[in-house]
Every structure is written in structure tokens, then in C-alpha cells.
Motif scaffolding. Structure first.
Motif, PDB file in Angstrom:
ATOM      1  N   ASN A   1      -3.457   4.542  -5.380  1.00 43.36           N
ATOM      2  CA  ASN A   1      -4.263   3.676  -4.529  1.00 43.36           C
ATOM      3  C   ASN A   1      -5.309   2.910  -5.335  1.00 43.36           C
ATOM      4  O   ASN A   1      -5.956   3.467  -6.221  1.00 43.36           O
ATOM      5  CB  ASN A   1      -4.965   4.488  -3.444  1.00 43.36           C
TER       6      ASN A   1
ATOM      7  N   SER B   1       0.838  -1.207   0.000  1.00 47.67           N
ATOM      8  CA  SER B   1       0.000   0.000   0.000  1.00 47.67           C
ATOM      9  C   SER B   1       0.867   1.249   0.000  1.00 47.67           C
ATOM     10  O   SER B   1       1.887   1.312   0.701  1.00 47.67           O
ATOM     11  CB  SER B   1      -0.914   0.015   1.226  1.00 47.67           C
ATOM     12  N   VAL B   2       0.465   2.232  -0.785  1.00 50.19           N
ATOM     13  CA  VAL B   2       1.175   3.511  -0.822  1.00 50.19           C
ATOM     14  C   VAL B   2       0.197   4.638  -0.547  1.00 50.19           C
ATOM     15  O   VAL B   2      -1.002   4.520  -0.788  1.00 50.19           O
ATOM     16  CB  VAL B   2       1.861   3.735  -2.193  1.00 50.19           C
ATOM     17  N   ASP B   3       0.724   5.714  -0.034  1.00 51.69           N
ATOM     18  CA  ASP B   3      -0.120   6.848   0.334  1.00 51.69           C
ATOM     19  C   ASP B   3      -0.162   7.865  -0.802  1.00 51.69           C
ATOM     20  O   ASP B   3       0.453   8.931  -0.734  1.00 51.69           O
ATOM     21  CB  ASP B   3       0.418   7.490   1.613  1.00 51.69           C
ATOM     22  N   ASP B   4      -0.873   7.502  -1.861  1.00 50.79           N
ATOM     23  CA  ASP B   4      -1.027   8.401  -2.999  1.00 50.79           C
ATOM     24  C   ASP B   4      -2.335   8.072  -3.709  1.00 50.79           C
ATOM     25  O   ASP B   4      -2.529   6.949  -4.172  1.00 50.79           O
ATOM     26  CB  ASP B   4       0.157   8.251  -3.966  1.00 50.79           C
ATOM     27  N   LYS B   5      -3.216   9.044  -3.788  1.00 52.47           N
ATOM     28  CA  LYS B   5      -4.559   8.799  -4.336  1.00 52.47           C
ATOM     29  C   LYS B   5      -4.509   8.358  -5.799  1.00 52.47           C
ATOM     30  O   LYS B   5      -5.372   7.610  -6.256  1.00 52.47           O
ATOM     31  CB  LYS B   5      -5.403  10.065  -4.206  1.00 52.47           C
TER      32      LYS B   5
END
Length: 570
Positions: free
Chosen positions: A48, A41-45
Motif C-alpha cells: 500500500n 489498490s491492493v489489500d496488503d500493508k
């Protein structure tokens, strides 16, 4: 729950024949990493969702018993590779990704370029590629590129053969992209934890520091800041003390934090504190790195432990005890403080090879900090040409001045401080001898044991070594000092003669045969393994994976000289 093991098997089955043309690709490893990247998981809309959409599409196509038409409907989710390439770019080049994430012009072709996938620079409209252009899976890249705008209705009429042919190309590019960036991806999705390594190093270095010279009754020697001065190299490639006013000087710790080169050579005569100094720096760095994970990671290596079977870079990486690719990435990104101790102690027959490996290491991973030590006479003959080429500054440890001698005595020999100061102030020759930290340490031990000050270097060393024997004899009734000393003298002479330095030698191949020879000559009744254990317990010898050497080169030189003296007398 998604059956990742089965998905992995199916991906391998579909791509193995294609990927096998590149022998560097371990398909099992790369497929596992591809799946790990998908699931991460990455924190980028903008990214995602790919960790669910793409795996779901692969599961439906590869595993589920659904109709051909339904499988075709899921293909666009699997076949449009731009989201995955964006995720890879986000993970391996975050600053580049940040600069292009909102630029709509940076479409698939730009991502392919930024990730270095179009090595052959093929035209995506090409249909006929030359043999050379087909390398690096270019034909599959063209097919995948032309699927970029594919929608569900475009592939409803595809046959199973067509579907799996297109899917194969898509999977090949997914795996090739993963392979191209596997080191960076491994680091990004599984940040390395070196806390165990660092904690172990802190304990190991404390043991190593204590082994060089031990003063009876004192658990650990306290360091003093030794002073170093830069050397300049003249046109004849010989080292000379520079006369320039801007020459750099100071403690090793202060110099390494101020020099712009990020590399330095430290020269010092035997006993001047080269090893103890860099062990102390290594300890400081390990303590800093365990407290702050952003700090550089220290690695300390005694070069005398290298054998002809060793690869220097592999040995350094193995010390970290982490994934090999992750370790290499750490080196590439300049996260290492490397301490290479004792150019002069490398075994003669492997010196050329080791010097070459050190040079390659510096060339291939230039952003790390390198600190290398040697004795001046050995360095001047064998390593200076490479230093000229790389412009690595060279510093020489300076002998202790009166203030440092007094400070050392205060920290390590307070009981005998006044007596020793009185003696060295009366005898200029003795003062010159104890300007060397190791010799002063030995003198403290001798005075504590015997109460008197020998006035010659050889006598100080001899008195110190015999004080070690006396300590052992008090503990072990059957310890024979004379036999023990005779064997050490012969071992010192023969190992010095054999390797030309204090390099490590294999116990069974060299050390035992040397000792057995002397044992037979003198008719000694002694267990050689027991002898070696006692020599290690006294910190006279050290053992690293069955490779033996003297714990300090001065010890080897002393015993070799003693043997020659005995031979001349005898």
C-alpha cells in the motif's frame, strides 16, 4: 488532480527509442497498463502506498517546473523498483508472494528472478555485456539493480542528463516487467465479466437445440440421458469395444465428471444425439457459470462452420468478446469447458489444418476440459493417431433400450406413445430404427401428422420432411412443394459431393450457383433467396454468417439419396 494522460505521453517519449527494439511490445498499450497497475489498490500493508508515491514522483520529475535539485530529490521514490515488483508479484503470483513477503532475504534479486526478468542471467556487477547479453534490456536491469539502495543525498549533484538517463532505465524496466506479465496483470486488475456472454449462450443454445428436429405443436424436445461406453484401442490402432471388466460407461455428464483425463471423444452414428447431448451440457455449464463465477466457462463450436480463413483459437477467443490477452489467460489457467462438435463435418480441404489446430490447442492449453464429437467411421480414419498420443478416452453412444424409448415417448409423444410402442413391439426392424433418438423423434412427428407408422427408415424421413412442407404450404399460398423438394435434393447431392460432409459453404460462392444450375436445368421460376429463407424457417438449412449447411447431416444424406434415386428412375 494528476494528469495521467500527460504522464503517459512523457513516459512513452522517454522510453520509445529503447523499447522499439522489441517489436512485440506495443508501447502505448503497455504504458497504459503500467499506469493502471500503479493506480490499482491492493489489500496488503507492505505494498500500500506505491499507487501514490511513485506516480507523485513521476509527476514531479516529468511534468512540474521545479529545479534540477528538487527533481533529483524525488528520484529515489521513482528509481527504487522493488515496491513495484512486489506489487506485480502480488497480482500475478499471489501464492508465491505470500510465501516470501515476510522473508527479508528475498530482496530485489529474488523478485527479479521470480518474475523472470533476468533472462540472460547477467551479473549485476557487469559493466561490459556481449551483444547477446544486451537483449531483454539487461543493461538497463543492471543499472536499475544498482539503484536499489539509493537515497536522496546520493543524487543531489546529478545533472539533468544523468537524471533522465537513470530515469529512462527505470521506466524501461517498469514497462518491460508489465509487458512480461501483461496477460496476468490484465486479469488481476480488471476481472473479466462473462455474464453477458453466458446469458447470450443460454438463449442461443435453446435455439440451436430446437432446430435439429421440431415436432409440430411442441416448442422444445425434452432430453433423456443417453448412455455411452468406452472403446479400447488395440495394437493395430483400430477402435474396438473393450472386453475389460473395468471399462467405463454411463451418461456423458456422469463420465465427464469422473474421468481423470479431462478430455473425451464421443462417437455416434448420425442421429444418435451427439449434438443435442453436448448442447445440453453446454447449457448446464453456462447456467452454472452465470450463477457461480468460479465455475468453468463453456464454449460450444460447430466445426462445420470453420472455413479456410478461420483460425480455430482466435475464433474460440472471439466468442467470449473480451480482451484477447485476458481470454488467452483464461485458456492457460484451465478455466474452459470446450465442446467441439462434428469432426466428421469439417470440409475435406481444411481437415488436416483443423485437426492440427485442435491438436495444438490441446497441447498448448492442456488443463481445460475438451469434449469432441464425431461419427465413428470418419473418426477412425482421420483422428485416432493423435488420440493414441494424448491418451484421450473414446466413448460411443449406445442405441436406446426399451426403457429409454418409452421414456422418450412419455416426454415427447405422449399422445401417440401407446400406438408407437405397439407397432415397434410387433416389428423388430422398426424397433432397431427407433433406437436412434432422431429417428424416433421424426416418427413421433409423422404419426402425429399422418396417424400411421412407416416401416422403413427412408419412408419415415420422407414423411417427416413432407410434413414440414405441408406446414409451410398451409401458411404460404404460393409454396410449391415439388419445386422446393427438387432443389433441396440437388443441393443435398451437390454439397455432399463437393465437401464430402455437411460442412458450411459460402452462399454466394457455392450455394446460389448450385441452385441456379438446377433452376436453369428444370426451367423453374423461383426466387432462390426466398427459397433459402423458407428452408431456414423450416430448420432444414442453417445460416451462420452467410455460411450455409443442412441443420442435420441426416437431412443432407437423405436429400442426396433422393436425388440419386430420382436420377436412376429418370
Amino acid at each position: 488532480m494528476m494528469d495521467w494522460n500527460q504522464i503517459k505521453k512523457e513516459i512513452i517519449a522517454e522510453t520509445k527509442e529503447v523499447l522499439s527494439v522489441d517489436k512485440k511490445i506495443n508501447i502505448d498499450e503497455i504504458t497504459a497498463l503500467f499506469i493502471a497497475v500503479l493506480r490499482f489498490s491492493v489489500d496488503d500493508k507492505a505494498i500500500n502506498g506505491i499507487e501514490t508515491r511513485l506516480p507523485n514522483a513521476l509527476e514531479m520529475i516529468l511534468l512540474k517546473p521545479i529545479s534540477r535539485v528538487d527533481k533529483n530529490a524525488y528520484f529515489p521514490e521513482a528509481g527504487q523498483i522493488e515496491p513495484f515488483l512486489r506489487k506485480v508479484l502480488f497480482l500475478v503470483k499471489p501464492s508465491v508472494y505470500a510465501s516470501i513477503k515476510n522473508d527479508k532475504k528475498k530482496a530485489l534479486s529474488a523478485l527479479i528472478s521470480l518474475l523472470g526478468l533476468n533472462i540472460n542471467k547477467v551479473d549485476y556487477s557487469s559493466t561490459n555485456l556481449s551483444t547477446n547479453q544486451k537483449s531483454h534490456f539487461s543493461e538497463h536491469l543492471i543499472k536499475v539493480y544498482n539503484l536499489r539502495n539509493l537515497e536522496g543525498h546520493n543524487c543531489t549533484e546529478w545533472t539533468n542528463a544523468k537524471l533522465y538517463d537513470e530515469l529512462r532505465s527505470v521506466l524501461v524496466i517498469y514497462l518491460y516487467t508489465t509487458f512480461k506479465h501483461k496477460r496476468e496483470l490484465k486479469v488481476a486488475i480488471n476481472p473479466f465479466d462473462l455474464s453477458k456472454y453466458l446469458a447470450a449462450e443460454i438463449q442461443r443454445i435453446k435455439v440451436l437445440k430446437s432446430r435439429f428436429v421440431h415436432i409440430d405443436g411442441k416448442e422444445e424436445l425434452n432430453d433423456i440421458d443417453l448412455y455411452a461406453r468406452e472403446l479400447l484401442i488395440n495394437d493395430e490402432d483400430e477402435l474396438n469395444i473393450g472386453e475389460a471388466q473395468n471399462i467405463r460407461e454411463g451418461t456423458i455428464d456422469s463420465l465427464r465428471n469422473t474421468i481423470k483425463e479431462k478430455k473425451m471423444i464421443i462417437l455416434g452414428d448420425v442421429g444418435m444425439g451427439k449434438s443435442t447431448t453436448i448442447l445440453f451440457l453446454h447449457l448446464l455449464d453456462a447456467q452454472s457459470a452465470i450463477a457461480d463465477s468460479s465455475r468453468n466457462i463453456p464454449i460450444y463450436l460447430e466445426l462445420k462452420t470453420l472455413t479456410e480463413k478461420d483460425n480455430l483459437f482466435q475464433k474460440l477467443k472471439s466468442k467470449l468478446n473480451i480482451d484477447d490477452d485476458v481470454a488467452e489467460t483464461i485458456f492457460k489457467t484451465g478455466r474452459i469447458n470446450l465442446f467441439l462438435d462434428g469432426l466428421n463435418e469439417i470440409e475435406n480441404k481444411i481437415k488436416v489444418s483443423v485437426f492440427s489446430q485442435i491438436n495444438n490447442l490441446i497441447d498448448n492449453y492442456p488443463d481445460n476440459f475438451y469434449l469432441i464429437t464425431s461419427r465413428p467411421q470418419h473418426y477412425n480414419r482421420e483422428f485416432d493417431s493423435s488420440i493414441n498420443q494424448r491418451k484421450i478416452p473414446v466413448f460411443t453412444l449406445q442405441k436406446m433400450v426399451d426403457r429409454q424409448i418409452e421414456e422418450f415417448l412419455t416426454k415427447n409423444g405422449r399422445k401417440v406413445k401407446d400406438y408407437i410402442l405397439q407397432e415397434i413391439n410387433k416389428k423388430e426392424r422398426l424397433k432397431r430404427i427407433v433406437q436412434n433418438p432422431l429417428m424416433l423423434t421424426m416418427l413421433i412427428g409423422v404419426v402425429l401428422k399422418n396417424g400411421n407408422v412407416p416401416n422403413e427408415k427412408g419412408k419415415i424421413i420422407r414423411a417427416f420432411m413432407f410434413s414440414l412442407y405441408d406446414r409451410e404450404q398451409r401458411q404460404i399460398i404460393d409454396f410449391d412443394i415439388d419445386r422446393f423438394h427438387l432443389l433441396l435434393c440437388y443441393l443435398g447431392f451437390q454439397t455432399r459431393d463437393l465437401s464430402g460432409s455437411n460442412s458450411s459453404l459460402d452462399r454466394d460462392e457455392y450455394i446460389i450457383p448450385i441452385l441456379q444450375e438446377r433452376k436453369s436445368e428444370l426451367g423453374l421460376d423461383i426466387n432462390l433467396l426466398s427459397f433459402l429463407r423458407k428452408a431456414i424457417d423450416l430448420n432444414i438449412l442453417v445460416n451462420d454468417s452467410n455460411q450455409f449447411s443442412f441443420s442435420h447431416e441426416l437431412y443432407q444424406e437423405y436429400y442426396a439419396a433422393e436425388f440419386l434415386h430420382q436420377a436412376i428412375k429418370g
